[in-house]
Scaffold this motif. Structure first.
Motif, mmCIF file in Angstrom:
data_model
loop_
_atom_site.group_PDB
_atom_site.id
_atom_site.type_symbol
_atom_site.label_atom_id
_atom_site.label_comp_id
_atom_site.label_asym_id
_atom_site.label_seq_id
_atom_site.Cartn_x
_atom_site.Cartn_y
_atom_site.Cartn_z
ATOM 1 N N LEU A 17 1.035 -5.557 -4.248
ATOM 2 C CA LEU A 17 0.615 -5.094 -5.540
ATOM 3 C C LEU A 17 -0.818 -4.278 -4.614
ATOM 4 O O LEU A 17 -2.014 -5.116 -4.890
ATOM 5 N N VAL A 18 -0.805 -2.541 -5.390
ATOM 6 C CA VAL A 18 -1.257 -2.228 -4.399
ATOM 7 C C VAL A 18 -1.581 -0.808 -4.927
ATOM 8 O O VAL A 18 -0.619 0.326 -5.280
ATOM 9 N N THR A 19 -2.900 -0.245 -5.510
ATOM 10 C CA THR A 19 -2.894 1.171 -5.648
ATOM 11 C C THR A 19 -3.356 2.396 -4.882
ATOM 12 O O THR A 19 -4.251 1.981 -4.052
ATOM 13 N N VAL A 20 -3.039 3.360 -4.043
ATOM 14 C CA VAL A 20 -3.026 3.983 -3.218
ATOM 15 C C VAL A 20 -3.565 5.220 -3.166
ATOM 16 O O VAL A 20 -2.130 6.221 -3.600
ATOM 17 N N ALA A 21 -4.833 6.423 -3.034
ATOM 18 C CA ALA A 21 -4.810 7.144 -2.858
ATOM 19 C C ALA A 21 -4.725 8.443 -2.165
ATOM 20 O O ALA A 21 -4.635 8.045 -0.723
ATOM 21 N N GLY A 65 -5.764 20.359 -0.239
ATOM 22 C CA GLY A 65 -5.575 20.963 -2.117
ATOM 23 C C GLY A 65 -4.990 20.301 -2.594
ATOM 24 O O GLY A 65 -4.731 20.346 -3.841
ATOM 25 N N GLU A 66 -4.355 18.953 -2.369
ATOM 26 C CA GLU A 66 -3.819 17.938 -3.133
ATOM 27 C C GLU A 66 -4.066 16.693 -3.040
ATOM 28 O O GLU A 66 -3.916 16.728 -2.357
ATOM 29 N N ASP A 67 -4.249 16.012 -4.247
ATOM 30 C CA ASP A 67 -4.509 14.528 -4.680
ATOM 31 C C ASP A 67 -3.130 13.703 -5.196
ATOM 32 O O ASP A 67 -2.294 14.011 -6.560
ATOM 33 N N PHE A 68 -3.426 12.682 -4.818
ATOM 34 C CA PHE A 68 -2.025 12.074 -5.744
ATOM 35 C C PHE A 68 -2.414 10.627 -5.213
ATOM 36 O O PHE A 68 -3.154 9.588 -4.793
ATOM 37 N N VAL A 69 -1.711 9.801 -6.218
ATOM 38 C CA VAL A 69 -1.833 8.329 -6.826
ATOM 39 C C VAL A 69 -0.610 7.669 -5.938
ATOM 40 O O VAL A 69 0.154 7.671 -7.479
ATOM 41 N N VAL A 70 -0.690 6.406 -4.975
ATOM 42 C CA VAL A 70 0.657 6.034 -5.307
ATOM 43 C C VAL A 70 0.364 4.570 -5.798
ATOM 44 O O VAL A 70 -0.420 3.651 -5.252
ATOM 45 N N THR A 71 0.631 4.041 -6.882
ATOM 46 C CA THR A 71 1.401 2.225 -7.403
ATOM 47 C C THR A 71 1.932 1.746 -6.785
ATOM 48 O O THR A 71 2.973 2.133 -7.409
ATOM 49 N N LEU A 94 -3.446 9.753 9.615
ATOM 50 C CA LEU A 94 -4.266 9.611 8.687
ATOM 51 C C LEU A 94 -5.684 8.815 8.474
ATOM 52 O O LEU A 94 -5.659 7.744 9.164
ATOM 53 N N ALA A 95 -6.289 9.210 8.635
ATOM 54 C CA ALA A 95 -7.307 8.703 8.350
ATOM 55 C C ALA A 95 -8.152 7.732 7.264
ATOM 56 O O ALA A 95 -6.722 7.815 6.094
ATOM 57 N N PHE A 96 -8.362 6.061 6.537
ATOM 58 C CA PHE A 96 -7.665 5.664 6.315
ATOM 59 C C PHE A 96 -8.721 4.710 5.630
ATOM 60 O O PHE A 96 -10.276 4.082 6.106
ATOM 61 N N ALA A 97 -9.342 3.973 4.138
ATOM 62 C CA ALA A 97 -10.198 3.824 3.684
ATOM 63 C C ALA A 97 -9.975 2.614 3.309
ATOM 64 O O ALA A 97 -9.548 2.902 2.373
ATOM 65 N N GLY A 98 -10.453 1.107 3.517
ATOM 66 C CA GLY A 98 -10.193 0.030 2.828
ATOM 67 C C GLY A 98 -9.890 -1.376 3.468
ATOM 68 O O GLY A 98 -10.054 -0.653 4.754
ATOM 69 N N GLU A 99 -9.098 -2.182 3.054
ATOM 70 C CA GLU A 99 -8.703 -2.912 4.269
ATOM 71 C C GLU A 99 -7.741 -2.700 4.877
ATOM 72 O O GLU A 99 -6.832 -2.417 4.945
ATOM 73 N N ALA A 100 -8.562 -3.413 6.294
ATOM 74 C CA ALA A 100 -6.937 -3.100 7.918
ATOM 75 C C ALA A 100 -5.738 -3.877 7.253
ATOM 76 O O ALA A 100 -4.343 -2.755 7.051
ATOM 77 N N ASP A 101 -5.357 -5.105 6.308
ATOM 78 C CA ASP A 101 -4.498 -5.404 6.968
ATOM 79 C C ASP A 101 -3.838 -4.932 5.533
ATOM 80 O O ASP A 101 -2.359 -5.005 5.637
ATOM 81 N N LEU A 102 -3.964 -4.390 4.378
ATOM 82 C CA LEU A 102 -4.149 -4.097 3.568
ATOM 83 C C LEU A 102 -2.962 -2.932 3.783
ATOM 84 O O LEU A 102 -1.885 -2.806 3.174
ATOM 85 N N ALA A 103 -3.584 -1.982 4.117
ATOM 86 C CA ALA A 103 -3.345 -0.431 4.838
ATOM 87 C C ALA A 103 -1.955 -0.945 5.472
ATOM 88 O O ALA A 103 -0.871 0.100 5.131
ATOM 89 N N GLN A 104 -1.606 -1.922 6.054
ATOM 90 C CA GLN A 104 -1.157 -1.957 7.490
ATOM 91 C C GLN A 104 0.436 -2.944 6.892
ATOM 92 O O GLN A 104 1.179 -2.285 6.893
#
Length: 236
Positions: A146-150, A155-161, A207-217
């Motif tokens: 269960l995660v929300t990802v920007a 020029g474009e932004d999306f949100v993935v749930t 991709l550069a990322f922000a957030g918990e590394a384990d969750l990103a993986q």
């Protein structure tokens, strides 16, 4: 003047009539022309201006794009309207019925990605990249996350749930997502499908990322390109 008329006539869509009661035949009458389905793909996640469509469909001319949009509008697949102030610009969007073709596009993409001729290094629009996530997710694995990802593309932004095993994508910006990825679609492919090591600063063209590394993986691990088909020799 004569050459201009010839150019326009050459690029005009051909009328397709299959005289076939099958729904697939009727679908091809609506969207069988070159570019039509890709125009629809760009509109799956919301309205786009004419210039935005041209930018995300390299190779299409303004003339052909105009013709295809008119054909899709006549078929009841696309609608055209003007955004209210302060935007006050004309946009194109899918009708409710037109948007119903989105699962078909995802299925086609997943099917075609198995071909050895599929080249993931070619140009990919942001909308196409987001649709690929919906097409190529492991639903069983996604049910445990269960995660929300920007996603911030140029020029474009999306949100993935990710919820209940479903991958929901929308255009826009979320205030406080669990994860945020920033970069272009090539960096997205290196990270998501190439499984390049995650780097907060986007090192190595990822991709550069922000957030918990384990969750990103865990999020990245949800997605994979399907195995390519193997050509089989059939003896007769």
């Amino acid at each position: 003047m004569q050459s201009e008329k010839i150019t326009r006539a050459a690029s005009a869509p051909r009328e397709r009539r299959y005289d076939d009661a099958c729904g697939t035949a009727l679908a091809l009458e609506f969207i069988g022309e070159r570019w039509s389905l890709l125009i629809m793909r760009e509109l799956v996640f919301g309205p786009r201006r004419f210039g935005e469509l041209r930018t995300n469909l390299p190779g299409i001319s303004a003339n052909v794009l105009t013709q295809r949009l008119e054909s899709l509008e006549e078929a009841g697949i696309v609608l055209r309207y003007r955004l209210p102030s302060p935007a006050n610009v004309q946009v194109y969007d899918l009708t409710e019925w037109g948007r119903g073709a989105a699962p078909l596009m995802r299925d086609m993409g997943r099917w075609a990605a198995r071909s050895p001729k599929h080249d993931p290094r070619l140009f990919m629009s942001a909308a196409s990249a987001m649709m690929s996530l919906q097409a190529l997710a492991d639903r069983t694995q996604a049910a445990e996350l269960l995660v929300t990802v920007a996603f911030h593309f140029p020029g474009e932004d999306f949100v993935v749930t990710v919820t209940g095993g479903e991958i929901v994508v929308s255009r826009g910006i979320m205030e406080a997502p669990d994860l945020a990825f920033t970069g272009d679609t090539m960096a997205m492919r290196r990270t998501i499908y190439g499984k390049a090591p995650l780097a907060r600063d986007g090192a190595g063209g990822t991709l550069a990322f922000a957030g918990e590394a384990d969750l990103a993986q865990s999020f990245v691990d949800l997605f994979a390109l399907p195995p390519k088909i193997v050509e089989e020799l059939v003896s007769g």
